[in-house]
Design an enzyme around this catalytic site. Structure first.
Site, PDB file in Angstrom:
ATOM      1  N   LYS A  80      -7.594  12.605 -51.263  1.00  0.00           N
ATOM      2  CA  LYS A  80      -6.517  13.609 -51.181  1.00  0.00           C
ATOM      3  C   LYS A  80      -6.917  14.987 -51.710  1.00  0.00           C
ATOM      4  CE  LYS A  80      -5.090  10.832 -49.151  1.00  0.00           C
ATOM      5  NZ  LYS A  80      -5.038  11.104 -47.716  1.00  0.00           N
ATOM      6  N   SER A  81      -8.215  15.268 -51.625  1.00  0.00           N
ATOM      7  CA  SER A  81      -8.709  16.577 -52.066  1.00  0.00           C
ATOM      8  C   SER A  81      -9.056  17.494 -50.894  1.00  0.00           C
ATOM      9  CB  SER A  81      -9.979  16.401 -52.898  1.00  0.00           C
ATOM     10  OG  SER A  81      -9.685  15.690 -54.054  1.00  0.00           O
ATOM     11  N   THR A  83     -10.559  15.987 -47.846  1.00  0.00           N
ATOM     12  CA  THR A  83     -11.681  15.331 -47.168  1.00  0.00           C
ATOM     13  C   THR A  83     -11.644  15.564 -45.655  1.00  0.00           C
ATOM     14  OG1 THR A  83     -11.140  13.563 -48.734  1.00  0.00           O
ATOM     15  CG2 THR A  83     -12.927  13.135 -47.174  1.00  0.00           C
ATOM     16  N   TRP A  85     -10.314  17.903 -43.945  1.00  0.00           N
ATOM     17  CA  TRP A  85     -10.621  19.312 -43.643  1.00  0.00           C
ATOM     18  C   TRP A  85     -12.126  19.555 -43.733  1.00  0.00           C
ATOM     19  CZ3 TRP A  85      -8.579  23.916 -47.120  1.00  0.00           C
ATOM     20  CH2 TRP A  85      -8.662  25.103 -46.397  1.00  0.00           C
ATOM     21  N   HIS A 153     -16.361   8.745 -51.448  1.00  0.00           N
ATOM     22  CA  HIS A 153     -15.521   9.127 -52.584  1.00  0.00           C
ATOM     23  C   HIS A 153     -16.211   8.727 -53.897  1.00  0.00           C
ATOM     24  CE1 HIS A 153     -12.091  10.228 -50.203  1.00  0.00           C
ATOM     25  NE2 HIS A 153     -11.728   9.019 -49.860  1.00  0.00           N
ATOM     26  N   SER A 183      -0.219  14.575 -53.384  1.00  0.00           N
ATOM     27  CA  SER A 183      -0.657  14.160 -52.050  1.00  0.00           C
ATOM     28  C   SER A 183      -0.921  12.652 -52.023  1.00  0.00           C
ATOM     29  CB  SER A 183      -1.928  14.942 -51.694  1.00  0.00           C
ATOM     30  OG  SER A 183      -2.350  14.631 -50.400  1.00  0.00           O
ATOM     31  N   ARG A 307      -0.113  16.315 -44.016  1.00  0.00           N
ATOM     32  CA  ARG A 307       1.253  16.367 -44.554  1.00  0.00           C
ATOM     33  C   ARG A 307       1.706  17.812 -44.589  1.00  0.00           C
ATOM     34  NH1 ARG A 307       4.038  16.531 -49.500  1.00  0.00           N
ATOM     35  NH2 ARG A 307       2.084  17.145 -50.498  1.00  0.00           N
ATOM     36  N   GLY A 309      -0.599  20.474 -46.424  1.00  0.00           N
ATOM     37  CA  GLY A 309      -1.811  21.295 -46.509  1.00  0.00           C
ATOM     38  C   GLY A 309      -1.611  22.587 -47.279  1.00  0.00           C
TER      39      GLY A 309
HETATM   40  P1  A3P Z   1      -1.059  17.337 -48.706  1.00  0.00           P
HETATM   41  O1  A3P Z   1      -0.627  15.917 -48.861  1.00  0.00           O
HETATM   42  O2  A3P Z   1      -0.914  18.133 -49.971  1.00  0.00           O
HETATM   43  O3  A3P Z   1      -0.449  18.029 -47.542  1.00  0.00           O
HETATM   44  P2  A3P Z   1      -7.680  14.015 -47.664  1.00  0.00           P
HETATM   45  O4  A3P Z   1      -8.144  14.594 -46.381  1.00  0.00           O
HETATM   46  O5  A3P Z   1      -8.697  14.069 -48.751  1.00  0.00           O
HETATM   47  O6  A3P Z   1      -7.081  12.667 -47.456  1.00  0.00           O
HETATM   48  O7  A3P Z   1      -6.538  14.965 -48.213  1.00  0.00           O
HETATM   49  C1  A3P Z   1      -5.315  15.064 -47.526  1.00  0.00           C
HETATM   50  C2  A3P Z   1      -4.690  16.381 -47.908  1.00  0.00           C
HETATM   51  O8  A3P Z   1      -5.348  17.449 -47.209  1.00  0.00           O
HETATM   52  C3  A3P Z   1      -3.245  16.431 -47.461  1.00  0.00           C
HETATM   53  O9  A3P Z   1      -2.633  17.317 -48.411  1.00  0.00           O
HETATM   54  C4  A3P Z   1      -3.352  17.061 -46.087  1.00  0.00           C
HETATM   55  O10 A3P Z   1      -2.157  17.617 -45.615  1.00  0.00           O
HETATM   56  C5  A3P Z   1      -4.417  18.109 -46.354  1.00  0.00           C
HETATM   57  N1  A3P Z   1      -5.112  18.509 -45.125  1.00  0.00           N
HETATM   58  C6  A3P Z   1      -5.474  17.746 -44.071  1.00  0.00           C
HETATM   59  N2  A3P Z   1      -6.076  18.499 -43.135  1.00  0.00           N
HETATM   60  C7  A3P Z   1      -6.122  19.757 -43.607  1.00  0.00           C
HETATM   61  C8  A3P Z   1      -6.631  20.992 -43.092  1.00  0.00           C
HETATM   62  N3  A3P Z   1      -7.189  21.054 -41.877  1.00  0.00           N
HETATM   63  N4  A3P Z   1      -6.492  22.097 -43.840  1.00  0.00           N
HETATM   64  C9  A3P Z   1      -5.910  22.042 -45.073  1.00  0.00           C
HETATM   65  N5  A3P Z   1      -5.398  20.911 -45.607  1.00  0.00           N
HETATM   66  C10 A3P Z   1      -5.514  19.776 -44.900  1.00  0.00           C
END
Ligand code: A3P
Length: 346
Positions: A80-81, A83, A85, A153, A183, A307, A309
């Site tokens: 949830k950092s 990844t 993206w 991870h 998140s 979710r 972002g």
């Molecule tokens: P939020 O739950 O705060 O919206 P991971 O990819 O590590 O599982 O992290 C998921 C988090 O990254 C979620 O955050 C998600 O919405 C956000 N996210 C996914 N795709 C993204 C993107 N293209 N740009 C920015 N944030 C993104």
């Protein structure tokens, strides 16, 4: 490597139980254990970090079997950092000569569309300890083109030795723990219907603050890579989600350079950096058909990775006491060492 999946099941792979190898079973039996988010979600402490049983087996197997190539690029994050993206950005950087990020390759009906149009970033860049060494979603790593783009991870201490000893590069992305926890909580909630006795938001927050959550403690995870990035800047690149949000062009340029695929002067003067950012933006990726309705090879819905972002969303869910508590931990454990999650106004 022994087969891990237990009896045949019609359940998606991510819900299937994993049969531990005898060696891993023996080791895991000696480790401290606890529960996270529900009583039956067991986590084990190994090398100072907490892991779900399945992931620990994947980590132990990765350590034993994975052989890094000097040309590999490993993307490492805490869950949830950002990844998804980072995986998308790295894929777009590497593919830009074959698939320009805005041309007709983005039409999924083309004969060779951009990989991001037909697959979620998680199916393009597999996790070592999940996709490769538990579920075997990607069976044949040898067929991967060079440079192989892989993800994990795992904390630095638990990485396979060949990753540490080879010249392979590591890109580490972390995020403000307040947003990361929020998140994570929403992500867990999506799976809550399958959970019998879910723990409350407050209980899960306490576990997170004590470092007892999968791949936690977050501070040791982040510091492990931060220190490596200072000692070996050519080996480990340290990024924050907040930097990517506030200075996308600069970070993307540095990232491409670090990956050994820096932008040419002509590219820098053109639109490619902006076009990659647009292609990989939350808005664009989350509205693609594959991410709205598709599923990962493991059976997880692609849309659970998108979710809001946003930066700062944790403040909308945590109480002021929780924010204060986490701010103190962040400052004590990370701020003092130079890690911050500031937004830069450029
Ligand atoms: P939020 O739950 O705060 O919206 P991971 O990819 O590590 O599982 O992290 C998921 C988090 O990254 C979620 O955050 C998600 O919405 C956000 N996210 C996914 N795709 C993204 C993107 N293209 N740009 C920015 N944030 C993104």
């Amino acid at each position: 490597m022994a087969a891990e999946n237990s009896e045949p099941s019609n359940a998606p792979k991510y819900l299937q139980k994993v049969e531990l190898t005898q060696e891993n079973k023996d080791l895991i039996a000696t480790l401290p254990c606890d529960a996270f988010c529900e009583p039956s979600y067991t986590i084990h402490q190994y090398d100072g970090f907490w892991y779900a049983t399945k992931n620990l087996q994947g980590i132990l197997n990765s350590k034993k079997h994975f052989k890094a190539h000097d040309s590999d690029i490993l993307l490492v994050t805490l869950p949830k950092s950002g990844t998804t993206w980072l995986k998308a950005l790295a894929c777009a950087i590497l593919n830009r000569k074959i698939h320009y990020p805005t041309n007709s390759d983005l039409d999924e009906n083309q004969s060779h569309p951009h990989p991001l149009v037909t697959a979620n970033p998680h199916d393009i860049v597999p996790f070592l300890e999940i996709d490769l060494y538990i579920h075997k979603n990607i069976p044949d790593l040898s067929s991967f083109p060079s440079p192989r783009l892989l993800a994990s991870h795992m904390p630095y201490i638990s990485l396979p030795e060949s990753v540490k000893l080879s010249k392979c590069k590591i890109v580490y992305l972390c995020r403000n723990p307040k947003d990361m926890f929020t998140s994570l909580w929403h992500f867990i909630e999506k799976f809550a219907p399958q959970v019998e006795e879910p723990r409350s938001f407050e209980e899960s927050f306490e576990s997170f603050c004590e470092g007892r959550n999968p791949y936690g403690p977050f501070w040791d995870h982040i510091l492990g890579y931060y220190k490596q990035s200072l000692e070996r800047p050519n080996k480990v690149m340290f990024l924050t989600y907040e930097d990517l949000k506030s200075e996308p062009a600069r970070v993307l340029k540095d990232l491409a350079e670090f990956m050994g695929h820096g932008f040419t002067e002509e590219e820098e003067n053109g639109n490619v950096i902006n076009d990659i950012m647009k292609l990989c933006s939350f808005e664009n990726l989350s509205s693609m058909k594959v991410n709205k309705t598709g599923k990962l090879l493991s059976g997880v819905d692609n849309n659970v990775f998108f979710r809001r972002g946003d930066v700062g969303d944790g403040e909308n869910f945590l109480t002021s006491d929780m924010i204060e508590k986490l701010n103190v931990i962040i400052q004590e454990k990370l701020g003092k060492h130079g890690v911050n999650f500031h937004i830069h106004n450029s």
